[in-house]
Design an enzyme around this catalytic site. Structure first.
Site, PDB file in Angstrom:
ATOM      1  N   TYR A   1      43.420  63.682  52.394  1.00  0.00           N
ATOM      2  CA  TYR A   1      43.901  62.452  52.982  1.00  0.00           C
ATOM      3  C   TYR A   1      42.853  61.342  52.854  1.00  0.00           C
ATOM      4  O   TYR A   1      41.624  61.607  52.781  1.00  0.00           O
ATOM      5  CB  TYR A   1      44.516  62.703  54.224  1.00  0.00           C
ATOM      6  CG  TYR A   1      43.499  63.353  55.429  1.00  0.00           C
ATOM      7  CD1 TYR A   1      42.600  62.377  55.875  1.00  0.00           C
ATOM      8  CD2 TYR A   1      43.107  64.590  55.450  1.00  0.00           C
ATOM      9  CE1 TYR A   1      41.740  62.863  56.849  1.00  0.00           C
ATOM     10  CE2 TYR A   1      42.273  65.063  56.472  1.00  0.00           C
ATOM     11  CZ  TYR A   1      41.786  64.169  57.123  1.00  0.00           C
ATOM     12  OH  TYR A   1      40.823  64.668  57.939  1.00  0.00           O
TER      13      TYR A   1
ATOM     14  N   ASP B   1      43.492  62.637  63.775  1.00  0.00           N
ATOM     15  CA  ASP B   1      42.301  63.585  63.798  1.00  0.00           C
ATOM     16  C   ASP B   1      41.676  63.602  62.399  1.00  0.00           C
ATOM     17  O   ASP B   1      42.021  64.404  61.616  1.00  0.00           O
ATOM     18  CB  ASP B   1      42.890  65.063  64.061  1.00  0.00           C
ATOM     19  CG  ASP B   1      41.810  65.771  64.196  1.00  0.00           C
ATOM     20  OD1 ASP B   1      40.733  65.614  64.078  1.00  0.00           O
ATOM     21  OD2 ASP B   1      42.260  67.296  64.319  1.00  0.00           O
ATOM     22  N   ILE B   2      40.873  62.471  62.202  1.00  0.00           N
ATOM     23  CA  ILE B   2      40.420  62.170  60.922  1.00  0.00           C
ATOM     24  C   ILE B   2      38.964  62.810  60.915  1.00  0.00           C
ATOM     25  O   ILE B   2      38.157  62.408  61.740  1.00  0.00           O
ATOM     26  CB  ILE B   2      40.252  60.643  60.617  1.00  0.00           C
ATOM     27  CG1 ILE B   2      41.718  60.190  60.904  1.00  0.00           C
ATOM     28  CG2 ILE B   2      39.906  60.439  59.250  1.00  0.00           C
ATOM     29  CD1 ILE B   2      42.636  60.820  60.115  1.00  0.00           C
ATOM     30  N   GLU B   3      38.792  63.871  60.019  1.00  0.00           N
ATOM     31  CA  GLU B   3      37.521  64.526  59.866  1.00  0.00           C
ATOM     32  C   GLU B   3      36.967  64.450  58.612  1.00  0.00           C
ATOM     33  O   GLU B   3      36.246  65.240  57.893  1.00  0.00           O
ATOM     34  CB  GLU B   3      37.680  65.895  60.222  1.00  0.00           C
ATOM     35  CG  GLU B   3      38.381  66.238  61.776  1.00  0.00           C
ATOM     36  CD  GLU B   3      38.289  67.511  61.916  1.00  0.00           C
ATOM     37  OE1 GLU B   3      37.866  68.725  61.484  1.00  0.00           O
ATOM     38  OE2 GLU B   3      39.166  67.667  62.872  1.00  0.00           O
ATOM     39  N   THR B   4      37.117  63.336  57.789  1.00  0.00           N
ATOM     40  CA  THR B   4      36.561  62.872  56.483  1.00  0.00           C
ATOM     41  C   THR B   4      35.421  62.066  56.642  1.00  0.00           C
ATOM     42  O   THR B   4      34.977  61.429  57.789  1.00  0.00           O
ATOM     43  CB  THR B   4      37.590  62.232  55.658  1.00  0.00           C
ATOM     44  OG1 THR B   4      38.172  60.848  55.925  1.00  0.00           O
ATOM     45  CG2 THR B   4      38.810  63.000  55.210  1.00  0.00           C
TER      46      THR B   4
END
Length: 367
Positions: free
Chosen positions: A123, A165-168
């Site tokens: 994403y 919940d962005i974990e990039t």
């Protein structure tokens, strides 16, 4: 006479409903649901309960559907992954049951938010324009827009907001996404919320700009998986840093910060509280600031199956700590005032009330 009394009481009680979600409460418990982590860690010996079962509990206030983990998606259609199943083009047929469960949750005073992202790299955006276009897609698929051209996974049922919940490693577009969604909330038919789930190191890498510049309602801070930096069960717990952010930086001066913790020792690599006395101590520390909104748990399935504390689910144990120790009003000078009803939901056992009223009516008629 008797039946007139009973009918009148029934009419009165029929008008009483469960209280809606209380944004200002300091006792709220938020859980991430949909990843069925318990099945993975138990080798299939246990499974996540359906959404309704969590929502019928007094212990859960916010449920975050996790995750919409592939976006913008193929042909503009993002992919929702629940319980290891991927939903995209077959949305409507597959998710009718979950839509009904969402409605039940909302009828019971819970708010249901759709969480975007999670662990992975499928994403993200190339630019702000792409993110703004995707905000419109989300609004048509899950929000107020009644599009006849766009698939709606939950039919006419609408979620109560969106969680990032962005974990990039890339932060491109997420502020634009948040701002665009927020602008749509302004003319909506009901209250919508926007939340973020940052890692606890501050400043947060992927969501820093969003947290600083977008109006965020909740921050579900992940105080786990960072044992040498900021895990809540360590001396490195950096709640005060985040409280300072809420006071000095956040666009929402009434933002609610949630202390995120694992639901069991298997839920995360670190950060689990096996000792409730330590959890109570850290909650008391965090709650000295008015921005404290409650506790976030990753995830619902592991916490519900964790009965290591007094034979109760971990969700119940957490809720009890909040209700017992934090049922107070907070004042700017640092003092508290007891308020036994603060932040609680109205629950009424109609049958018991009516039966009691019936007995009273009979007794009165005999006197």
């Amino acid at each position: 006479m008797i039946w007139n009394t009973v009918i009148l009481l029934a009419s009165i009680m029929g008008s009483v409903t469960r209280a809606s979600f209380n944004y200002e409460s300091r006792e709220n418990v938020a859980v991430y649901w949909g990843q069925n982590t318990i099945s993975t860690v138990s080798n299939g010996q246990a499974s996540e309960k359906n959404l309704t079962e969590y929502c019928l509990q007094d212990t859960v206030d916010i449920v975050l559907l996790s995750f919409l983990s592939v976006f913008p998606g193929t042909s503009g259609i993002p992919t929702l992954v629940l319980d290891e199943y991927e939903y995209s083009e077959q949305y409507q047929d597959q998710l009718t049951v979950i839509a009904s469960q969402i409605q039940t949750c909302q009828d019971n005073g819970k708010i249901i938010m759709l969480s975007l992202g999670g662990e992975g790299s499928s994403y993200g955006f190339d630019n702000d324009t792409q993110a703004e276009d995707f905000a419109e897609t989300l609004w048509q698929m899950f929000g107020d827009a009644n599009s006849t051209e766009q698939v709606r996974p939950f039919g006419e049922v609408k979620v109560d907001g969106f969680d990032l919940d962005i974990e990039t490693n890339s932060s491109v577009g997420f502020q634009a996404l948040g701002d665009s969604l927020r602008s749509k909330f302004n003319d909506a038919s009901k209250t919508y919320y926007l939340s973020a789930a940052p890692q606890c190191p501050y400043p947060e890498a992927a969501l820093g700009a969003t947290l600083n510049n977008t109006f965020i309602d909740f921050a579900f801070i992940q105080f786990y998986n960072n044992p040498l930096n900021c895990d809540a069960n360590t001396d490195y717990f950096n709640w005060n840093t985040w409280a300072q952010y809420a006071q000095d930086v956040s666009q929402n001066k009434d933002i609610k910060l949630y202390m995120g913790i694992p639901g069991s020792s298997a839920s995360a690599n670190s950060g689990y509280f096996s000792d409730t006395s330590l959890l109570k101590e850290k909650v008391e520390l965090a709650s000295t600031n008015a921005t404290f909104g409650g506790i976030m748990i990753w995830d619902a399935s592991t916490a519900e199956n964790n009965t290591a504390i007094d034979g109760k689910s971990y969700i119940t144990a957490v809720k009890n700590i909040l209700k017992k120790d934090l049922n107070k009003h907070y004042y700017a000078n640092g003092t508290y005032e007891k308020a036994s009803s603060f932040g609680t939901s109205l629950k009424v056992d109609y049958f018991s009330v009516l039966f009691g009223a019936f007995l009273v009516a009979i007794t009165s008629s005999l006197l």
